[in-house]
Design a protein around this motif. Structure first.
Motif, PDB file in Angstrom:
ATOM      1  N   SER A 212      25.052  41.811  51.586  1.00  0.00           N
ATOM      2  CA  SER A 212      25.642  40.479  51.701  1.00  0.00           C
ATOM      3  C   SER A 212      24.909  39.441  50.869  1.00  0.00           C
ATOM      4  N   VAL A 213      23.661  39.717  50.513  1.00  0.00           N
ATOM      5  CA  VAL A 213      22.907  38.747  49.712  1.00  0.00           C
ATOM      6  C   VAL A 213      22.692  39.216  48.278  1.00  0.00           C
ATOM      7  N   THR A 214      23.223  40.386  47.929  1.00  0.00           N
ATOM      8  CA  THR A 214      23.061  40.860  46.556  1.00  0.00           C
ATOM      9  C   THR A 214      24.264  40.559  45.686  1.00  0.00           C
ATOM     10  N   GLY A 215      25.414  40.279  46.296  1.00  0.00           N
ATOM     11  CA  GLY A 215      26.626  40.099  45.528  1.00  0.00           C
ATOM     12  C   GLY A 215      27.304  41.423  45.244  1.00  0.00           C
ATOM     13  N   LEU A 216      28.527  41.364  44.722  1.00  0.00           N
ATOM     14  CA  LEU A 216      29.328  42.550  44.445  1.00  0.00           C
ATOM     15  C   LEU A 216      29.107  43.001  43.006  1.00  0.00           C
ATOM     16  N   PRO A 217      28.804  44.282  42.800  1.00  0.00           N
ATOM     17  CA  PRO A 217      28.566  44.744  41.426  1.00  0.00           C
ATOM     18  C   PRO A 217      29.835  44.664  40.591  1.00  0.00           C
ATOM     19  N   LEU A 218      29.698  44.141  39.398  1.00  0.00           N
ATOM     20  CA  LEU A 218      30.837  43.959  38.509  1.00  0.00           C
ATOM     21  C   LEU A 218      30.935  45.170  37.581  1.00  0.00           C
ATOM     22  N   ASN A 219      31.512  46.255  38.134  1.00  0.00           N
ATOM     23  CA  ASN A 219      31.652  47.466  37.331  1.00  0.00           C
ATOM     24  C   ASN A 219      33.015  47.500  36.638  1.00  0.00           C
ATOM     25  N   GLU A 220      33.295  48.590  35.967  1.00  0.00           N
ATOM     26  CA  GLU A 220      34.537  48.681  35.184  1.00  0.00           C
ATOM     27  C   GLU A 220      35.774  48.571  36.068  1.00  0.00           C
ATOM     28  N   ALA A 221      35.749  49.240  37.238  1.00  0.00           N
ATOM     29  CA  ALA A 221      36.908  49.203  38.136  1.00  0.00           C
ATOM     30  C   ALA A 221      37.138  47.793  38.675  1.00  0.00           C
ATOM     31  N   VAL A 222      36.055  47.091  39.004  1.00  0.00           N
ATOM     32  CA  VAL A 222      36.176  45.727  39.522  1.00  0.00           C
ATOM     33  C   VAL A 222      36.706  44.797  38.435  1.00  0.00           C
ATOM     34  N   ARG A 223      36.212  44.958  37.218  1.00  0.00           N
ATOM     35  CA  ARG A 223      36.722  44.135  36.111  1.00  0.00           C
ATOM     36  C   ARG A 223      38.233  44.325  35.945  1.00  0.00           C
ATOM     37  N   ALA A 224      38.682  45.578  36.044  1.00  0.00           N
ATOM     38  CA  ALA A 224      40.113  45.852  35.916  1.00  0.00           C
ATOM     39  C   ALA A 224      40.892  45.203  37.055  1.00  0.00           C
ATOM     40  N   GLY A 225      40.311  45.227  38.269  1.00  0.00           N
ATOM     41  CA  GLY A 225      40.965  44.596  39.406  1.00  0.00           C
ATOM     42  C   GLY A 225      41.066  43.091  39.265  1.00  0.00           C
ATOM     43  N   LEU A 226      40.056  42.475  38.676  1.00  0.00           N
ATOM     44  CA  LEU A 226      40.103  41.035  38.432  1.00  0.00           C
ATOM     45  C   LEU A 226      41.143  40.695  37.364  1.00  0.00           C
ATOM     46  N   GLU A 227      41.182  41.498  36.338  1.00  0.00           N
ATOM     47  CA  GLU A 227      42.129  41.228  35.253  1.00  0.00           C
ATOM     48  C   GLU A 227      43.577  41.420  35.703  1.00  0.00           C
ATOM     49  N   SER A 228      43.812  42.398  36.578  1.00  0.00           N
ATOM     50  CA  SER A 228      45.175  42.682  37.027  1.00  0.00           C
ATOM     51  C   SER A 228      45.659  41.737  38.119  1.00  0.00           C
ATOM     52  N   GLY A 229      44.719  41.006  38.724  1.00  0.00           N
ATOM     53  CA  GLY A 229      45.082  40.115  39.819  1.00  0.00           C
ATOM     54  C   GLY A 229      44.931  40.728  41.198  1.00  0.00           C
ATOM     55  N   VAL A 230      44.614  42.020  41.272  1.00  0.00           N
ATOM     56  CA  VAL A 230      44.430  42.662  42.573  1.00  0.00           C
ATOM     57  C   VAL A 230      43.298  41.990  43.349  1.00  0.00           C
ATOM     58  N   LEU A 231      42.279  41.526  42.633  1.00  0.00           N
ATOM     59  CA  LEU A 231      41.128  40.908  43.292  1.00  0.00           C
ATOM     60  C   LEU A 231      41.186  39.381  43.247  1.00  0.00           C
ATOM     61  N   ASP A 232      42.374  38.839  43.122  1.00  0.00           N
ATOM     62  CA  ASP A 232      42.527  37.396  43.327  1.00  0.00           C
ATOM     63  C   ASP A 232      42.408  37.128  44.816  1.00  0.00           C
ATOM     64  N   ARG A 233      41.519  36.236  45.175  1.00  0.00           N
ATOM     65  CA  ARG A 233      41.173  36.052  46.576  1.00  0.00           C
ATOM     66  C   ARG A 233      41.744  34.759  47.136  1.00  0.00           C
ATOM     67  N   LEU A 234      42.165  34.807  48.405  1.00  0.00           N
ATOM     68  CA  LEU A 234      42.576  33.626  49.156  1.00  0.00           C
ATOM     69  C   LEU A 234      41.577  33.385  50.281  1.00  0.00           C
ATOM     70  N   PRO A 235      41.420  32.136  50.727  1.00  0.00           N
ATOM     71  CA  PRO A 235      40.630  31.913  51.944  1.00  0.00           C
ATOM     72  C   PRO A 235      41.322  32.582  53.124  1.00  0.00           C
ATOM     73  N   VAL A 236      40.560  32.871  54.168  1.00  0.00           N
ATOM     74  CA  VAL A 236      41.148  33.539  55.330  1.00  0.00           C
ATOM     75  C   VAL A 236      42.201  32.641  55.971  1.00  0.00           C
ATOM     76  N   PHE A 237      43.265  33.257  56.431  1.00  0.00           N
ATOM     77  CA  PHE A 237      44.361  32.566  57.101  1.00  0.00           C
ATOM     78  C   PHE A 237      43.873  31.848  58.363  1.00  0.00           C
ATOM     79  N   ASP A 238      44.709  30.951  58.879  1.00  0.00           N
ATOM     80  CA  ASP A 238      44.366  30.216  60.090  1.00  0.00           C
ATOM     81  C   ASP A 238      44.894  30.881  61.358  1.00  0.00           C
ATOM     82  N   ARG A 239      46.016  31.572  61.225  1.00  0.00           N
ATOM     83  CA  ARG A 239      46.534  32.283  62.398  1.00  0.00           C
ATOM     84  C   ARG A 239      47.391  33.455  61.944  1.00  0.00           C
TER      85      ARG A 239
END
Length: 360
Positions: free
Chosen positions: A237-264
């Motif tokens: 939790s304090v090291t951050g998420l490793p930015l490997n090749e698969a993660v880069r692809a997920g960011l580029e494709s939009g799969v790892l576009d993040r929203l804040p947690v819902f309210d209900r």
């Protein structure tokens, strides 16, 4: 405890036979200290044996070998549950670590003679010291949100994640900002109709190497919380998420576009305060785990802040109790080092009084 059943005397009881427990048992055996290892799992492998099949060994982040025996030549395409389960089994056999399983420890108490009584349905052990190495897998954390009980779809946690195949054609919300959440998203998105990622805080991706200095700094942050008697955060939790090749692809494709947690949560999905709505068939809670230490409750080790305060691996409220794989030693390399440190302190404790016969 049934007082008619006599407890079996032993110097040290180790509870748990994952990385932390096996490391501790290895150091106890080398020191010639009588001990018994109790494990509630059905077979060797610690929590790894319960990981989902698509988590192959090549995807495992930072698996460190147990002391005295390297893990080499493993097929990166095999499930990590198989690779590490076989490795742990071979390790137990090579070093003669006779683990008793399945044994569910239900409580640890002090007795009038200054010993610890380790109770289970399989028997009771009387020990001079305890190494608790129970990890977190048995305590998945499920957050609570308004309307959660109304959801008509499926809710499951990382602890029971079956792999991506069961999400084919489904609309899936993944909740959580850790490595498991990212792995789930990357897999599920390949078969799901749609995925939505929500986290409490914006994820931090770590680019570049993570050396020894960075590792020490991360562990120090977790260790500080433990010293203050607060519930530990994971090292990850304090090291951050490793930015490997698969993660880069997920960011580029939009799969790892993040929203804040819902309210209900509603019967058909989730709602945010700004009016955003997402329909879903599945909510996958990748929200982590908490330390499995409820069996230690009779010893009253918790501080007002909710955690167990440690000096190294030793519980400040009871010098007979060591927690290995807890907080700063929750990583695989940390568990190895902590096992050795715990045994060094236990040797000093046992030297202050007569030893009991080794358990055979």
């Amino acid at each position: 405890m049934n007082e008619m059943v006599r407890a079996v005397d032993v110097d040290v009881v180790v509870v748990g036979a994952g990385q932390a427990g096996l490391s501790s048992a290895h150091h106890l055996a080398r020191a010639g200290i009588g001990h018994v290892v109790l494990d509630h799992s059905p077979r060797p492998g610690g929590a790894w044996q319960f990981r989902w099949p698509s988590l192959t060994y090549g995807k495992v982040h930072g698996m460190h070998a147990l002391p005295g025996m390297e893990l080499s030549g493993a097929d990166p395409l095999r499930p990590s549950s198989e690779v590490i389960g076989e490795y742990f089994a071979a390790y137990e056999e090579r070093f003669g670590l006779r683990v008793r399983r399945p044994v569910d420890v239900t409580a640890v108490r002090g007795d009038e003679g200054g010993r610890l009584l380790v109770e289970s349905a399989s028997g009771t052990w009387s020990a001079r010291a305890l190494v608790n190495a129970t990890g977190t897998w048995d305590r998945p954390f499920w957050p609570r949100y308004p309307g959660q009980e109304l959801f008509r779809g499926r809710q499951l946690h990382t602890a029971t994640y079956p792999g991506p195949q069961e999400f084919a054609g489904a609309r899936v919300i993944v909740v959580g900002g850790g490595t498991s959440a990212v792995q789930h998203l990357l897999e599920v998105s390949e078969v799901a109709a749609r995925t939505t990622w929500t986290t409490r805080r914006p994820p931090v991706f770590r680019d570049g190497g993570f050396g020894e200095a960075e590792g020490r700094a991360a562990v120090a942050l977790v260790e500080e919380r433990v010293r203050r008697g607060l519930p530990p955060q994971s090292v990850v939790s304090v090291t951050g998420l490793p930015l490997n090749e698969a993660v880069r692809a997920g960011l580029e494709s939009g799969v790892l576009d993040r929203l804040p947690v819902f309210d209900r949560i509603t019967a058909s999905g989730a709602v945010w305060a700004d009016g955003r709505r997402v329909e879903a068939d599945v909510i996958l809670w990748a929200t982590g785990f908490r330390p499995a230490v409820d069996h230690l409750a009779p010893l009253r080790l918790r501080e007002p802040g909710g955690g167990i305060r440690l000096d190294g691996t030793r519980a400040v409220r009871d010098e007979r109790v060591h927690l290995v794989g807890y907080g700063p030693s929750a990583s695989t390399i940390g568990a190895n080092r902590a096992g050795g440190a715990a045994v060094r302190e236990i040797r000093r404790l046992l030297a202050r009084g007569p030893a009991v016969p080794a358990l055979v």
